[in-house]
Design an enzyme around this catalytic site. Sequence first.
Site, PDB file in Angstrom:
ATOM      1  CD  GLU A 151       5.444 -11.672   6.687  1.00  0.00           C
ATOM      2  OE1 GLU A 151       5.225 -12.516   7.147  1.00  0.00           O
ATOM      3  OE2 GLU A 151       6.155 -11.773   5.693  1.00  0.00           O
TER       4      GLU A 151
ATOM      5  CG  ASN B 179       5.943   0.991   7.270  1.00  0.00           C
ATOM      6  OD1 ASN B 179       5.548   2.043   7.712  1.00  0.00           O
ATOM      7  ND2 ASN B 179       6.306  -0.073   6.447  1.00  0.00           N
TER       8      ASN B 179
ATOM      9  CB  ILE C 100      -0.641   0.296   1.417  1.00  0.00           C
ATOM     10  CG1 ILE C 100      -2.053   1.219   0.873  1.00  0.00           C
ATOM     11  CG2 ILE C 100      -0.474  -0.493   2.516  1.00  0.00           C
ATOM     12  CD1 ILE C 100      -3.233   1.208   2.257  1.00  0.00           C
TER      13      ILE C 100
ATOM     14  NE  ARG D  97      -5.764  14.871   0.584  1.00  0.00           N
ATOM     15  CZ  ARG D  97      -5.506  15.785  -0.674  1.00  0.00           C
ATOM     16  NH1 ARG D  97      -4.296  16.252  -0.370  1.00  0.00           N
ATOM     17  NH2 ARG D  97      -5.658  15.122  -1.167  1.00  0.00           N
TER      18      ARG D  97
ATOM     19  CE1 TYR E  18      -1.044  -1.689   6.620  1.00  0.00           C
ATOM     20  CE2 TYR E  18       0.742  -1.385   8.004  1.00  0.00           C
ATOM     21  CZ  TYR E  18       0.452  -1.928   6.406  1.00  0.00           C
ATOM     22  OH  TYR E  18       0.949  -1.278   5.341  1.00  0.00           O
TER      23      TYR E  18
HETATM   24  C1  LIG Z   1       1.570   4.371   5.278  1.00  0.00           C
HETATM   25  C2  LIG Z   1       0.953   5.246   4.594  1.00  0.00           C
HETATM   26  C3  LIG Z   1       0.218   4.514   3.152  1.00  0.00           C
HETATM   27  C4  LIG Z   1      -0.564   5.461   4.316  1.00  0.00           C
HETATM   28  O1  LIG Z   1      -1.337   6.200   4.421  1.00  0.00           O
HETATM   29  P1  LIG Z   1      -2.314   7.408   4.893  1.00  0.00           P
HETATM   30  O2  LIG Z   1      -2.713   8.290   3.533  1.00  0.00           O
HETATM   31  O3  LIG Z   1      -0.649   8.971   5.410  1.00  0.00           O
HETATM   32  O4  LIG Z   1      -3.100   7.069   5.774  1.00  0.00           O
HETATM   33  P2  LIG Z   1      -4.055   8.105   6.378  1.00  0.00           P
HETATM   34  O5  LIG Z   1      -3.748   9.107   6.336  1.00  0.00           O
HETATM   35  O6  LIG Z   1      -5.034   6.683   5.864  1.00  0.00           O
HETATM   36  O7  LIG Z   1      -3.984   7.566   7.899  1.00  0.00           O
HETATM   37  C5  LIG Z   1      -4.173   6.398   8.737  1.00  0.00           C
HETATM   38  C6  LIG Z   1      -3.977   6.689  10.468  1.00  0.00           C
HETATM   39  O8  LIG Z   1      -2.784   6.531  10.022  1.00  0.00           O
HETATM   40  C7  LIG Z   1      -1.566   7.005  10.721  1.00  0.00           C
HETATM   41  N1  LIG Z   1      -0.456   7.682  10.102  1.00  0.00           N
HETATM   42  C8  LIG Z   1      -0.493   7.331   8.706  1.00  0.00           C
HETATM   43  N2  LIG Z   1       1.009   7.199   8.745  1.00  0.00           N
HETATM   44  C9  LIG Z   1       1.367   6.825   9.348  1.00  0.00           C
HETATM   45  C10 LIG Z   1       2.975   7.618   9.802  1.00  0.00           C
HETATM   46  N3  LIG Z   1       3.699   7.709   8.452  1.00  0.00           N
HETATM   47  N4  LIG Z   1       3.467   7.923  10.640  1.00  0.00           N
HETATM   48  C11 LIG Z   1       2.918   7.999  11.985  1.00  0.00           C
HETATM   49  N5  LIG Z   1       1.139   7.262  12.207  1.00  0.00           N
HETATM   50  C12 LIG Z   1       1.014   7.672  10.469  1.00  0.00           C
HETATM   51  C13 LIG Z   1      -2.708   9.036  10.452  1.00  0.00           C
HETATM   52  O9  LIG Z   1      -2.162   9.964  11.295  1.00  0.00           O
HETATM   53  C14 LIG Z   1      -4.054   8.164  10.963  1.00  0.00           C
HETATM   54  O10 LIG Z   1      -4.475   8.343  12.418  1.00  0.00           O
HETATM   55  P3  LIG Z   1      -5.168   9.665  12.721  1.00  0.00           P
HETATM   56  O11 LIG Z   1      -6.560   8.886  11.549  1.00  0.00           O
HETATM   57  O12 LIG Z   1      -5.740   9.000  14.099  1.00  0.00           O
HETATM   58  O13 LIG Z   1      -5.319  10.790  12.410  1.00  0.00           O
HETATM   59  C15 LIG Z   1       1.613   5.547   3.970  1.00  0.00           C
HETATM   60  O14 LIG Z   1       2.751   6.979   4.698  1.00  0.00           O
HETATM   61  C16 LIG Z   1       3.377   5.728   2.667  1.00  0.00           C
HETATM   62  O15 LIG Z   1       2.298   5.681   1.590  1.00  0.00           O
HETATM   63  N6  LIG Z   1       3.787   5.382   3.920  1.00  0.00           N
HETATM   64  C17 LIG Z   1       5.578   4.687   2.362  1.00  0.00           C
HETATM   65  C18 LIG Z   1       4.901   3.225   1.972  1.00  0.00           C
HETATM   66  C19 LIG Z   1       4.830   1.966   3.006  1.00  0.00           C
HETATM   67  O16 LIG Z   1       5.278   1.854   4.058  1.00  0.00           O
HETATM   68  N7  LIG Z   1       3.761   1.774   3.466  1.00  0.00           N
HETATM   69  C20 LIG Z   1       3.104   0.359   4.227  1.00  0.00           C
HETATM   70  C21 LIG Z   1       4.189  -0.604   3.522  1.00  0.00           C
HETATM   71  S1  LIG Z   1       3.424  -1.969   1.978  1.00  0.00           S
END
Ligand SMILES: CC(C)(COP(=O)(O)OP(=O)(O)OC[C@H]1O[C@@H](n2cnc3c(N)ncnc32)[C@H](O)[C@@H]1OP(=O)(O)O)[C@@H](O)C(=O)NCCC(=O)NCCS
Length: 158
Positions: free
Chosen positions: A115, A120, A81, A90, A126
Amino acid sequence: MTPSPFLLDRIMAVMEAAFDPAYGEAWNRRQVADALSMPSTHALVVDGDGELLPEDLASPRAPAGFLLSRHVLDEEELLLIAVMPSCRDRGIGTILINRLFEAARARGISRIYLEMRRGNPALHLYRKLGFEPIGERPNYYRMANGERIDAITFGRSI
Ligand SMILES: CC(C)(COP(=O)(O)OP(=O)(O)OC[C@H]1O[C@@H](n2cnc3c(N)ncnc32)[C@H](O)[C@@H]1OP(=O)(O)O)[C@@H](O)C(=O)NCCC(=O)NCCS
């Protein structure tokens, strides 16, 4: 079946912007194309409003995030993802996973697995969406600098 070049372009645009090269987690275009040529592998791509982008048509809407998953019988694994750095925090990651639950239920799936490497920050996302840790694989991933990191497996019934 060969995946649409529109779909691959959108996934790769997000892939190349989203992953930190230090962890070596990003897939290349060939890996994505090979995975999506299997009928058990699925892709969701959304724009900045969380709306699904069409798989095989051009669109003026830019991709903001994608999710790849693969099912085996009644279980599905969330493979990757990612959300564009400029579109994070957002709710797009949340929308992608909720869309996965919906699509997987429609396929008759009852449980989702994923996994992640220990540490991370995606952990927060999650856990918030109901995934529970169910196992660990010590030193499973190798970083670009050769360092090893544990893998943690999570599961959730849907
Ligand atoms: C992980 C990822 C997909 C999250 O996407 P996102 O659109 O920012 O997620 P959301 O906005 O839906 O966040 C959901 C919740 O998780 C939290 N969150 C998301 N990423 C976070 C981060 N890096 N650090 C801390 N909290 C985080 C948000 O604050 C939110 O919490 P809240 O609802 O209590 O405010 C994005 O950070 C990403 O692309 N990361 C790099 C790729 C990666 O590591 N993918 C996962 C492994 S495959």
